[in-house]
Design an enzyme around this catalytic site. Structure first.
Site, PDB file in Angstrom:
ATOM      1  N   GLY A   1       0.824  -1.196   0.000  1.00 40.19           N
ATOM      2  CA  GLY A   1       0.000   0.000   0.000  1.00 40.19           C
ATOM      3  C   GLY A   1       0.859   1.247   0.000  1.00 40.19           C
ATOM      4  N   CYS A   2       0.273   2.345  -0.396  1.00 42.02           N
ATOM      5  CA  CYS A   2       1.035   3.597  -0.484  1.00 42.02           C
ATOM      6  C   CYS A   2       1.549   4.026   0.885  1.00 42.02           C
ATOM      7  CB  CYS A   2       0.182   4.690  -1.111  1.00 42.02           C
ATOM      8  SG  CYS A   2      -1.438   4.907  -0.347  1.00 42.02           S
TER       9      CYS A   2
END
Lengths: 335, 335, 335, 335
Positions: free
Chosen positions: B150-151
């Site tokens: 995920g970012c």
């Protein structure tokens, strides 16, 4: 409390900065105020028009002149850098003019700390108050000089003091204040830091561990504060996310109750509970909105607090102090 | 490692979302890639032009079709919601297509945790890797399915893992990750939360204590993470301010040294030391910039980490994984 | 056309401004280029790091030195103010170095007009070309010095020249160009005009009737141009709305056809027809997107044209000229 | 003029949209007003809190109910879509409630034009006035229904009418109005067009030749108007750049004089002369700022006009009309 003939004659030193313009605009709406003098520290600024204030403030700007201030007004607002404020404030109090200072010059009570962060201020004039109205209203009523809190400490202290006073915090591991501020907080002087293109589409931390507002937070809290301010790409507004441990056994209800008790009658504090506040709703107002969440199982409390740095963080809070100090309805010209 | 005829035939499922468009634009620049299929999960989206990609990607968009993907490509990128990705990923691996997944569907190894956050994913296919290239490069080389991080975890883990591995952290009191994210991270679907006027001039915290990226951070760190993401008024970019205690006796030099050792040859990590990084310098790039400051006397370390959520936090990292998995120069189409 | 040993040795004068940094970033991606020299006009700037270019450009910045440029490179890019460019350009051409100039110094052919707007440029060196590639490609191939068009004229001329050449315009009543520009167009120097808080949430017209880009538009169009540029609160991008009368009898088909004929093979022009273009789709690209609408019954044509002022309006167009001048694929490092 | 017991009982239909919330906030500051009813057209909206209005408006939101409005208030403000306004307005006037309508339903006097743009409005109720106060003050004083002008026409007409009335314009070749508007003008409903990421860093033209505000401008000016509105990345504010020919022999002095004559006593018009106005100075105010430049030798006049679309372009102008209609000081709650 002093009493004045109406309207009260006021002067503003530093009327052309962002906080100064905001203050003049607010004062112009105040029915019991006559803005006698609006002064700019530079003659050049005093000669330029201020398009935002056209038809709002009809007076004339003039260069800063402490003697004229001392002779012509009942109350002087200082929106100048702290070095200038340190001198002006002391001189005006001596002349019998009441002072509402927006700078940091008179905020720190401990001499050693003040020497470190505000060396130009040799001492606090007698009758000085720290103008966090919600917690020092009585002191402000009788003060000769009110030191308005910094924008960052205002949001942090309004969030933490009710819990600290209720004994709900465990600050042994320190308090973390992560602040996001609009660029107007950096002032009106052009620099690479305030260039549009350096901030648009960006976020940057600055002043890590070296910001003088820490001293103010630690003075009031009596605890170590780790403070990291950030610039975010908007003009006005501060949102602080505060991480702190609560004392063992502290419940969510106890926290809500402490906040409600402290603020239920405060006109400028809005408690949002677990619906966390956003800058959008406080911009251009004198409100400080406060929400919070207790992390299940960890004693970690997250408080989110926001305000408009030019209003509740500067000019609005100054006017609120003025209203209290002069015995006016605290909300006058602020709602 | 697999070997492919050149160019490698790739397909993109979910080509019209923000991450999907970014991915197609990057793939179009890759000399060893032929984008055979670009699919949109909705037929309506597939029929609309994408002005940004005109003259960049000359292929035709088509509605999502797992059979066509399974038959026509060597590698499939999934930029669809995790429920769809869970199904697609499993089916494609079975068809012998290699999968680079941008969703969260395959990131969590612990069954109970995965069930909680990503219930659509019954199990991880054999040969799955967690695609944080800088720390799992060997696994990625041989993986059948790469779950791109995920970012938010990307920025946090790249910052914390080198110190954790070097034994420099004391995470007993937990780790705090305060993230500031641009709005593209909230996806392309219109909602009140993504309305321009709700975000311009504002900052808001969201998902406090309930964001599933926490699971990913805790999985990799083995420590409790307090994670508060905020939306800030910009389009692309994330800046995380991370607060963590260091182990007793840890010096600033030890920290620098751990970072340097971990990343000195990494093409996409830039260490900025005590000059803290800003989103502006990583936007539209695949870099993750990391800076830090050790607070004197408190063992409190503040790390600031930033990246572009659509590039290093999504499409760029996916392409970096692809390059590693296919044996290409990792920087191809990314510098 | 010149021919060079590969890689071509290039130098950049003015590498630290916004256009200069953009240029260095693009050149670093060019496989047939070796950036030998990157110079800053101020020694102070040359000594400061450029975080955006870390790991992208690995060379050393140095203070501007015309002799070193003259001796060490095949092609020099000038991204300095026009006064400096006027001198540098003339000297370098004399030394046999080919010059791609991003300033306005060499754009105006008429001596009287040039004297008015660019008095530092006494004459145009022989072999000068006006680098609007789409309309002067042959001249650029053989030029010793290429004067890259201004950002505003690029968008306006790309929109108007095909129609003017096809005889479809009636410019007797003049042409109106209403431009909206991001703040990076105002350069990197801090000033009140470039302060974040002066532009956020605002729009302002500037340079009405007095902007020197008018001379360039009128030179190429042979018609009177009323030009009003505005600053809008974004970093990079220009959108121009152009109001012009078409000749009697001109149909919408004739207009489309003129655009298609002129641009169907141009790699960096995208025609959007009556779906008007937006800055978002051209930002960070070398595209100029052009759309238009013919007002029913009035002969009023509205053209909307947009580009990224730092790419197609500056560094990208310079590189496109370089590619043409050196015989490379025009798209190299630009797609 | 009507006369009312004090405070006047008012109702707001459509209190949850952007203009509606602005209106409630302004009314809450008005000392002679009692906001009896604040209604939302959807029951769902009526049930949600409005954080901006906490402590500002203490009343309860309720679902729209025309009967309750008709029975409980002296004056009703309509901030609902024009179809709903067409019905509500007619019904309320019949019930003897005075109506201030912010929609377009009652702006167009010509039946054919109104049928085209606002087909839901069968006819204008007797006693309708077009509420451009500065030009129709007398009509407003006695009106049963005031149709507040659109945001775009307000800025355009305030700029052009004084010159048209003084015979200084040559509109034979039409008038061009190039408008730049903040996104709040597009309303609160989420859509791709109002998504943050579609507007940040972008500018887009929309509604070219098809915007119904043209009808309003042409009605008042009696001339053809070419109108191109653009969305710019800010929340509130409109800046219009207006291009028009002046009559032969018209001097700059004649223009200044016409503006001064028209507006010297108007509290909400500020003339900036050749110092062109900026949105920043009118945001959050009821001012319309107007500046202009006459192009030497061409008879081309450029006027720049700006206002806050939610205040002078909507809620503020509505309140100004209310003040006039009720005989209050026009500036009440607006300065």
């Amino acid at each position: 409390m002093h009493s004045y003939p109406s309207p009260v004659r006021v002067g503003v030193a530093g009327a052309t900065g962002y906080a100064g313009q905001e203050l003049v605009a607010l004062l112009a709406r105040h029915p019991q105020v006559d803005v006698k003098l609006a002064m700019s520290s530079s003659a050049e600024s005093a000669a330029r028009p201020m398009p935002r204030l056209a038809r709002v403030f009809n007076g004339q700007l003039e260069p800063l002149n402490v003697d004229r201030l001392g002779q012509s007004v009942d109350v002087a607002f200082l929106a100048v850098p702290e070095q200038a404020a340190a001198e002006l404030g002391a001189a005006l109090v001596k002349s019998g003019v009441r002072v509402i200072d927006l700078s940091g010059a008179f905020r720190i009570k401990d001499d050693a700390q003040r020497l470190r962060w505000y060396p130009a201020t040799k001492s606090l004039p007698p009758g000085s108050a720290y103008g966090l109205v919600e917690h020092y209203r009585e002191e402000v009523k009788n003060a000769e000089l009110v030191a308005c809190p910094g924008c960052y400490p205002t949001a942090a202290l309004l969030s933490l003091l009710p819990l600290a006073h209720a004994g709900l915090l465990d600050t042994s591991a320190g308090v973390i204040v992560d602040a996001k501020s609009g660029i107007s907080g950096a002032g009106r002087a052009p620099s690479e830091r305030t260039h549009f293109s350096e901030n648009h589409g960006s976020v940057s931390a600055y002043g890590v561990f070296g910001h003088r507002h820490v001293a103010e937070m630690e003075q009031e809290l009596g605890a170590d504060v780790t403070f990291v301010p950030h610039l975010v790409p908007l003009d006005r507004g501060i949102l602080e996310t505060i991480y702190v441990k609560v004392a063992p056994g502290t419940t969510a209800d106890a926290i809500s109750s402490a906040f409600e008790t402290a603020y239920k009658d405060e006109p400028f504090i809005r408690l949002t509970g677990d619906a966390l506040p956003e800058i959008k709703h406080v911009a251009w107002t004198n409100f400080c909105d406060i929400g919070w969440r207790l992390e299940p199982g960890t004693r970690r409390l997250v408080i989110v607090s926001c305000l408009d740095n030019l209003v509740k963080g500067a000019a609005g809070q100054a006017l609120q102090n003025f209203n209290v100090a002069c015995g006016f309805d605290e909300r006058t010209a602020l709602l």
